[in-house]
Enzyme design. Structure first.
Site, PDB file in Angstrom:
ATOM      1  N   ARG A  50      31.359  39.569  11.026  1.00 12.70           N
ATOM      2  CA  ARG A  50      30.703  38.404  10.422  1.00 12.70           C
ATOM      3  C   ARG A  50      30.252  37.419  11.504  1.00 12.70           C
ATOM      4  NH1 ARG A  50      33.370  34.350   8.630  1.00 12.70           N
ATOM      5  NH2 ARG A  50      35.174  35.515   7.876  1.00 12.70           N
ATOM      6  N   TYR A 101       7.595  29.875  -2.807  1.00 11.86           N
ATOM      7  CA  TYR A 101       8.268  31.000  -3.471  1.00 11.86           C
ATOM      8  C   TYR A 101       9.282  30.468  -4.488  1.00 11.86           C
ATOM      9  CZ  TYR A 101      11.666  34.779  -3.976  1.00 11.86           C
ATOM     10  OH  TYR A 101      12.540  35.692  -4.481  1.00 11.86           O
ATOM     11  N   ASP A 171       7.919  29.139   6.218  1.00  7.91           N
ATOM     12  CA  ASP A 171       8.153  30.469   5.658  1.00  7.91           C
ATOM     13  C   ASP A 171       6.902  31.293   5.962  1.00  7.91           C
ATOM     14  OD1 ASP A 171       8.292  32.754   4.054  1.00  7.91           O
ATOM     15  OD2 ASP A 171       9.392  31.739   2.451  1.00  7.91           O
ATOM     16  N   LYS A 196      10.144  42.176   2.996  1.00  7.10           N
ATOM     17  CA  LYS A 196       8.768  42.427   2.556  1.00  7.10           C
ATOM     18  C   LYS A 196       8.026  43.262   3.596  1.00  7.10           C
ATOM     19  CE  LYS A 196      10.094  39.848  -0.849  1.00  7.10           C
ATOM     20  NZ  LYS A 196       9.875  38.411  -0.885  1.00  7.10           N
TER      21      LYS A 196
END
Ligand SMILES: *Cc1c(COP(=O)(O)O)cnc(C)c1O
Length: 364
Positions: A50, A101, A171, A196
């Protein structure tokens, strides 16, 4: 310097292929390995995955070179955005793209409703309005082109005039670093849903944040460790594998999108075609209404009726079928993510799907 830290060229078409490769030792693989492991041998660096994992590094190196900063991979685009929003002090103002978005807007609105931030939404195409909204803000969140309305922000004009202390985040999912490099345009932080077009095959959920600011970098890295918004080893491998072909996929999908957007504008069954002239997404409305638009998306034979975007395969959907989609997106708007298939096959599929079969009452 090991080869993986450098790249023999800065041309993005070469960087996507050459960056993030292991040192070329005789007999060693050309490609970065997939290494699932939660525990790492203790030493100088992280010893629990992590905190950090060697599987993240090749992908981060490539994205850092492409955007011109240092990259941090996250478990999703939203995990990267969340870490960015966490940079904002309690009660401070965030100015944001009003048609960003839907997931981004939903999170900002939740933070606003909980009193964590003061949210100012603004038309991203209106530079003067953006600067007014950003006055005194801790963060300006730009998305350009916007999903799915394809509005554009003039990032360079905005960053030239915005307050020094305002963190400008972009973004860049729809543009990719091959079409727009926000850090070079003066932004402080770039965020991607690499799920994407960067990964490009609709098979990996992954995000990335890139910055050249050391303070922002170390704060985001610490947030990633403490919130656990980390990427999986397989997802990093898939995203890097997809990135290798980004330049050719994007060129091909863009050429298809340019052709299809021009042809769609000639159809009676279509209105208000939105296409910024580059990129792989085309949005348009169906004047016959939302039901007709929905039926069209479910009728296609080649173009997949599916959400998400940026895969090698073309997909489309009526965005307002999602509960969180902003009301500013018309009910009859279809977002088409153009893939790399033969353009004439896509055109034939679009024409067939968009022409309503005669209603039963018309049949004699
Ligand atoms: C999909 C998307 C996101 C969210 O990314 P995930 O990887 O799904 O978390 C953020 N911004 C834009 C523009 C997107 O299209």
């Amino acid at each position: 310097m090991p080869r993986s830290e450098a790249c023999p060229s800065t041309d993005p078409a070469t960087v996507v292929v050459a960056a993030g490769r292991p040192d070329p030792r005789p007999g060693s693989p050309l490609n970065a390995p997939i290494t699932p492991a939660t525990a790492l041998v203790p030493g100088d660096g992280p010893d629990y995955s992590r905190q950090g994992h060697p599987a993240w590094r090749p992908f981060e190196q490539a994205l850092g070179l492409l955007e011109g900063g240092r990259a941090l991979a996250f478990g999703s685009g939203m995990a990267a955005s969340t870490a960015a929003f966490d940079l904002v002090p309690l009660g401070a103002t965030v100015a944001a793209t009003e048609h960003a978005y839907s997931g981004t807007l939903d999170q900002l609105q939740q933070r606003d409703a909980a009193g964590l931030i003061e949210l100012r939404l603004v038309d991203v195409t209106d530079t003067a309005a953006v600067l007014e909204a950003a006055a005194g803000a801790a963060m300006l969140w730009l998305e350009s082109p916007t999903n799915p309305l394809l509005e554009l922000a003039d990032i360079e004009s905005i960053t030239a005039k915005v307050d020094e202390q305002t963190i400008v985040a972009v973004d860049n999912t729809f543009a990719t670093p091959l079409r727009q490099r926000p850090l070079e345009l003066g932004a402080d932080l770039v965020v991607h849903s690499a799920s994407k077009v960067i990964a490009g095959h609709s098979d990996a959920l992954i995000g990335v944040a890139v910055t050249a600011d050391e303070t922002i970098y170390s704060t985001l890295e610490r947030r990633r460790t403490s919130t656990g918004g980390t990427p999986g080893a397989l997802e990093c491998w898939l995203a890097l594998r997809g990135l290798r072909t980004l330049a050719v996929r994007l060129d091909r999908a863009e050429a298809n999108a340019q052709e299809l957007s021009a042809r769609l504008a000639t159809l009676d069954a279509v209105s208000d075609v939105r296409y910024p002239g580059w990129g792989f997404v085309v949005s348009f409305t169906v004047p016959a209404g939302a039901d007709a638009a929905q039926r069209a998306t479910e009728r296609s034979a080649l173009i997949s009726y599916a959400t998400s975007l940026g895969g090698v395969e073309s997909t489309w959907e009526r965005r307002r079928r999602h509960r969180l989609e902003p009301l500013a997106v018309p009910e009859n708007l279809i977002r088409l993510s153009v893939g790399i298939e033969a353009v004439e096959d896509l055109w034939a599929d679009l024409c067939a799907a968009l022409s309503e079969p005669p209603a039963p009452s018309d049949e004699r």
